[in-house]
Design an enzyme around this catalytic site. Structure first.
Site, short mmCIF file in Angstrom:
data_model
loop_
_atom_site.label_atom_id
_atom_site.label_comp_id
_atom_site.label_asym_id
_atom_site.label_seq_id
_atom_site.Cartn_x
_atom_site.Cartn_y
_atom_site.Cartn_z
N GLU A 158 0.82 -1.21 0.00
CA GLU A 158 0.00 0.00 0.00
C GLU A 158 0.86 1.27 0.00
O GLU A 158 0.49 2.27 -0.61
CB GLU A 158 -0.94 -0.01 1.19
N GLU A 188 -4.12 -9.50 3.70
CA GLU A 188 -4.81 -9.23 4.96
C GLU A 188 -5.97 -10.18 5.25
O GLU A 188 -6.20 -10.57 6.40
CB GLU A 188 -5.33 -7.78 4.96
#
Length: 272
Positions: free
Chosen positions: A126, A146
């Protein structure tokens, strides 16, 4: 590349030792230095946001390169030990810190380049997604895993990834937990360049040096127009594009750039 390397004092705040900064010409080189996996924590996320805010006020900085310390990791994202006790308040704060840091990086007024020198996982990827350009070493692996631990990407991953690679590949990576290698990342548009091991940092600095040939004021005006297409259709930005073109005539660098061209010399930018 013949640019002097200087120590860089980022400002009136204390930059965490988990982030180190050098100045290469008009480029700030930020290294994530949190072994063994260059993870992000509260301290380093606050440090990143403060650093970007400082760089936005430094007229001598035109570009920012981000890389990881060592040979294995760009960044493995958040340290999951922070979430092991299920503390919802801590989770809320960390989500906010990630958002503030990476949104500041996304909105950096210069050009940001991620030199992905190894694994870029979760919040590590990210961070790279928040940059304008990504250069990856051939041995690297990229993923947003995740969901495999019951979480979701909360630092822009669900929004930035499909913008770059399309909904299908974003779902493969986020919902199916699929890792991609460097060649796949290049093919699907996740990165812009693949280099051999150990070369990402140098390649990113070379590209950043090219930014110094551009008017930093013009870059600052152009970048939001390009990024704005994520929010509105291209036609919606055309009047704004014309207005920002006219606004540039208030800048010293615009007069300098035009006259340098007419006088057949290199421009001397002042970033104002």
């Amino acid at each position: 590349m013949n640019t002097a390397v200087e120590a860089y004092t980022p400002g009136p705040f204390d930059l965490t030792h988990k982030l180190t900064v050098e100045k290469h010409g008009h480029t700030a080189l930020l290294t994530i230095n949190h072994p063994p996996a260059n993870t992000w924590d509260r301290e380093s996320l606050i440090g990143l946001r403060q650093l970007v805010e400082h760089l936005n006020r430094d007229d001598d900085i035109y570009a920012l390169v981000i890389t990881g310390q060592g040979e294995k990791f760009f960044s493995a994202g958040a340290d999951l030990k922070l979430f092991a006790d299920g503390d919802k308040a801590r989770a809320r704060e960390m989500a906010r810190r990630f958002g503030e840091a990476f949104e500041a990086l996304r909105d950096f007024r210069g050009v940001s380049i991620a030199a992905i020198n190894g694994y870029a996982m979760g919040g590590g990827l990210e961070c790279a997604l928040a940059c304008d350009i990504r250069i990856v070493e051939r041995q690297a692996q990229l993923a947003l895993p995740e969901a495999s631990v019951g979480l979701l990407p909360c630092a822009g991953g669900t929004q930035a990834l499909p913008w770059l690679v399309g909904e299908g590949w974003a779902k493969r990576m986020i919902l199916c937990g699929e890792r991609v290698d460097a060649d796949t990342a290049l093919r699907i548009g996740l990165v812009e360049q693949v280099v051999d091991a150990g070369e990402a940092r140098g390649a990113a600095l070379l590209l950043a040096a090219k930014v110094a040939r551009q008017s930093p004021v013009a870059v600052r005006a152009i970048k939001p127009l390009i990024q704005g297409a994520r929010e509105r259709g291209p036609s919606a930005w055309l009047p704004e594009e014309r207005e920002r073109f006219v606004d540039l005539f208030e800048a010293e660098d615009t007069r300098e750039g035009v006259n340098a061209f007419l006088e057949k010399r290199d421009p001397h930018w002042r970033n104002r």
